[in-house]
Design a protein around this motif. Structure first.
Motif, mmCIF file in Angstrom:
data_model
loop_
_atom_site.group_PDB
_atom_site.id
_atom_site.type_symbol
_atom_site.label_atom_id
_atom_site.label_comp_id
_atom_site.label_asym_id
_atom_site.label_seq_id
_atom_site.Cartn_x
_atom_site.Cartn_y
_atom_site.Cartn_z
ATOM 1 N N LYS A 22 0.807 -1.223 0.000
ATOM 2 C CA LYS A 22 0.000 0.000 0.000
ATOM 3 C C LYS A 22 0.840 1.274 0.000
ATOM 4 O O LYS A 22 0.443 2.266 -0.603
ATOM 5 N N THR A 23 1.966 1.259 0.698
ATOM 6 C CA THR A 23 2.730 2.499 0.858
ATOM 7 C C THR A 23 3.902 2.642 -0.105
ATOM 8 O O THR A 23 4.370 3.749 -0.321
ATOM 9 N N VAL A 24 4.383 1.531 -0.686
ATOM 10 C CA VAL A 24 5.540 1.617 -1.579
ATOM 11 C C VAL A 24 5.171 1.227 -3.011
ATOM 12 O O VAL A 24 5.329 2.019 -3.939
ATOM 13 N N ARG A 25 4.676 -0.003 -3.179
ATOM 14 C CA ARG A 25 4.423 -0.486 -4.548
ATOM 15 C C ARG A 25 3.282 0.234 -5.237
ATOM 16 O O ARG A 25 3.397 0.614 -6.411
ATOM 17 N N ARG A 26 2.156 0.426 -4.531
ATOM 18 C CA ARG A 26 0.996 1.066 -5.163
ATOM 19 C C ARG A 26 1.345 2.465 -5.674
ATOM 20 O O ARG A 26 1.089 2.770 -6.843
ATOM 21 N N PRO A 27 1.963 3.346 -4.849
ATOM 22 C CA PRO A 27 2.320 4.680 -5.359
ATOM 23 C C PRO A 27 3.323 4.623 -6.524
ATOM 24 O O PRO A 27 3.221 5.410 -7.467
#
Length: 158
Positions: A22-27
């Motif tokens: 949620k915090t690294v890959r998605r952005p």
């Protein structure tokens, strides 16, 4: 919906993976899609299609983990009294009666199983044969090579 047994460590590992997604890959994926869109024609834009595909996998894994965590029954054996009985989450050392070979397994949930690290699923034949038994019991477990007798020589609630 049924609940799935999971150790505290297994739940923490899934939460860490969820946080990473949620915090690294998605952005990062959203940024890649935006950059690919700037290149123009989306029909023949391989970077755009690759980023969209990665986004689909990422979102699918996020939903999978959230579902597993919402249906998890987290069991912490360290808070239970060790009565020598083999239950979910215990670490069991067994001795092969035939060849005196010792093996230590930890009985964990299906998603946590990793035979290379001696983490066996609660649904595996070995775990099913051990659960409910006690220290010093001799159990016969059906293996691919046929029935094998094991003696339970240690039960730890770690």
């Amino acid at each position: 919906m049924s609940q799935y047994p999971m150790t505290v460590q297994g739940a923490e590992k899934l939460r860490a993976e969820l946080n990473e997604l949620k915090t690294v890959r998605r952005p990062r994926i959203i940024q890649a899609i935006a950059e690919a869109r700037e290149h123009g024609d989306l029909k023949e834009n391989a970077e755009y299609h690759a980023a969209r595909e990665e986004q689909g996998f990422c979102e699918g894994r996020i939903q999978d983990i959230e579902g597993k965590l919402s249906n998890a029954q987290i069991i912490d054996v360290t808070k239970m009294a060790n009565n020598g009985k083999v239950i979910f989450g215990t670490t069991v050392t067994i001795l092969n009666v035939e060849n005196d070979e010792e093996t230590t397994y930890r009985i964990v949930g299906e998603d946590e199983a990793d035979i290379k690290n001696n983490l066996i699923s609660v649904t595996s034949p070995i775990a099913r044969g051990l659960i409910g038994k006690e220290l010093d019991d001799v159990v016969t477990i059906q293996t691919p090579a046929g029935p094998v007798e094991f003696e339970i020589i240690a039960v730890e609630y770690l």
